[in-house]
Design an enzyme around this catalytic site. Sequence first.
Site, PDB file in Angstrom:
ATOM      1  N   TYR A   1      -1.511  -0.640   6.805  1.00  0.00           N
ATOM      2  CA  TYR A   1      -1.345  -0.607   5.347  1.00  0.00           C
ATOM      3  C   TYR A   1      -2.427   0.266   4.738  1.00  0.00           C
ATOM      4  O   TYR A   1      -3.608   0.139   5.065  1.00  0.00           O
ATOM      5  CB  TYR A   1      -1.452  -2.019   4.771  1.00  0.00           C
ATOM      6  CG  TYR A   1      -1.466  -2.065   3.256  1.00  0.00           C
ATOM      7  CD1 TYR A   1      -0.289  -2.234   2.542  1.00  0.00           C
ATOM      8  CD2 TYR A   1      -2.663  -1.939   2.545  1.00  0.00           C
ATOM      9  CE1 TYR A   1      -0.297  -2.266   1.150  1.00  0.00           C
ATOM     10  CE2 TYR A   1      -2.679  -1.970   1.166  1.00  0.00           C
ATOM     11  CZ  TYR A   1      -1.491  -2.129   0.465  1.00  0.00           C
ATOM     12  OH  TYR A   1      -1.496  -2.161  -0.903  1.00  0.00           O
TER      13      TYR A   1
ATOM     14  N   GLU B   1       0.876   3.468  -2.779  1.00  0.00           N
ATOM     15  CA  GLU B   1       0.840   2.533  -1.655  1.00  0.00           C
ATOM     16  C   GLU B   1       1.798   2.953  -0.557  1.00  0.00           C
ATOM     17  O   GLU B   1       2.935   3.353  -0.823  1.00  0.00           O
ATOM     18  CB  GLU B   1       1.202   1.138  -2.157  1.00  0.00           C
ATOM     19  CG  GLU B   1       1.286   0.077  -1.060  1.00  0.00           C
ATOM     20  CD  GLU B   1       1.768  -1.255  -1.589  1.00  0.00           C
ATOM     21  OE1 GLU B   1       0.919  -2.046  -2.024  1.00  0.00           O
ATOM     22  OE2 GLU B   1       2.993  -1.497  -1.572  1.00  0.00           O
TER      23      GLU B   1
END
Length: 337
Positions: A86, A164
């Site tokens: 991530y 993101e």
Amino acid sequence: MKLYEYEGKRLFSLVNIPVPRGQVVKSPVHVQGKVVVKSQLLEGGRGKRGLVRVTEDSYGTIQELMKEGINTFLIEEFVPHTREIYLSAVMDRETGNPMIVASPFGGINIEESKDVKTFVIPIDRKLMRYDVDAIEKYVGYRGLGGVIEGLLRLILEYDAELAEINPLAITEKGPLALDSKVILDDNALYRHEELLKELQREKVPADSYVELEGDVGIVGNGAGLTMATMDLVKLMGGNPADFLDVGGGADTEKVASAVIRVGSNPKVKKIVINIFGGITRCDEVAKGIVEAYRKINKPIYVRLTGTNEDEGKKILQSQGIRVYEDALTAIGDALRS
């Protein structure tokens, strides 16, 4: 402005973040081989709801998903990969610096993970090799420099509030962004009209103004900060006259226009201005406040912190405008006057 996944990936490509090969469709199509059919919605949890599917029958899968009322799909190549991590970039409101958020584990349950760490990159210098080294060491993978640099560019050059990648797939050929979540600052869209045309999106209004019944004018940057300022005024015994969010990146002209707009309301007796300068420069804000002050001639109480705050405070103090380190003191003085 929230972007669809395919729109976010267009931005990723502009900043050299690798993405899978794919196409956007609005009706069923036949694609050979194993692919991923991804419903395009401005909401999370698509995977958990069965709206992202790996299939060898793209036509039939899209037909099924269209029964759910979905009309836009991203069809991408299926990408074998060894692991997922991530990465995201946001602007740290506390320091006014961009910040990378990283986890060694990506995927649909990232919100439950405790293995998340933040890395602040000072806005007054470029990304350094040791910044990248620290992030790579934490997630346990080398070769993220280009992706990290791209995420920071989205924050600093494209005025993204959030950029993101979840998950970032680790493949034999390197990292690949399997998903995108990008939110652009509505108040900075005027700087990106060409991008909006490319995305076929319309620009939203430059500020948000709501007139209320009180006599204390409120100006802030960011809806959350502006709402918090209103709440503090109310809790301390005052009565807000408005909500006005000038947003991020506000320049002298925009700030002056906002303060004049609030001060022109005959009910307003005083004005509280609460500014946290990240993208917004405090010296530009101060010049706008001074310009407006000369025209409306009403008491102004300013909490000003962030980028170029010392210069901004000097500008305000030279004109006799009250400037404070914290909002509580500014509001307290305003209500006592």
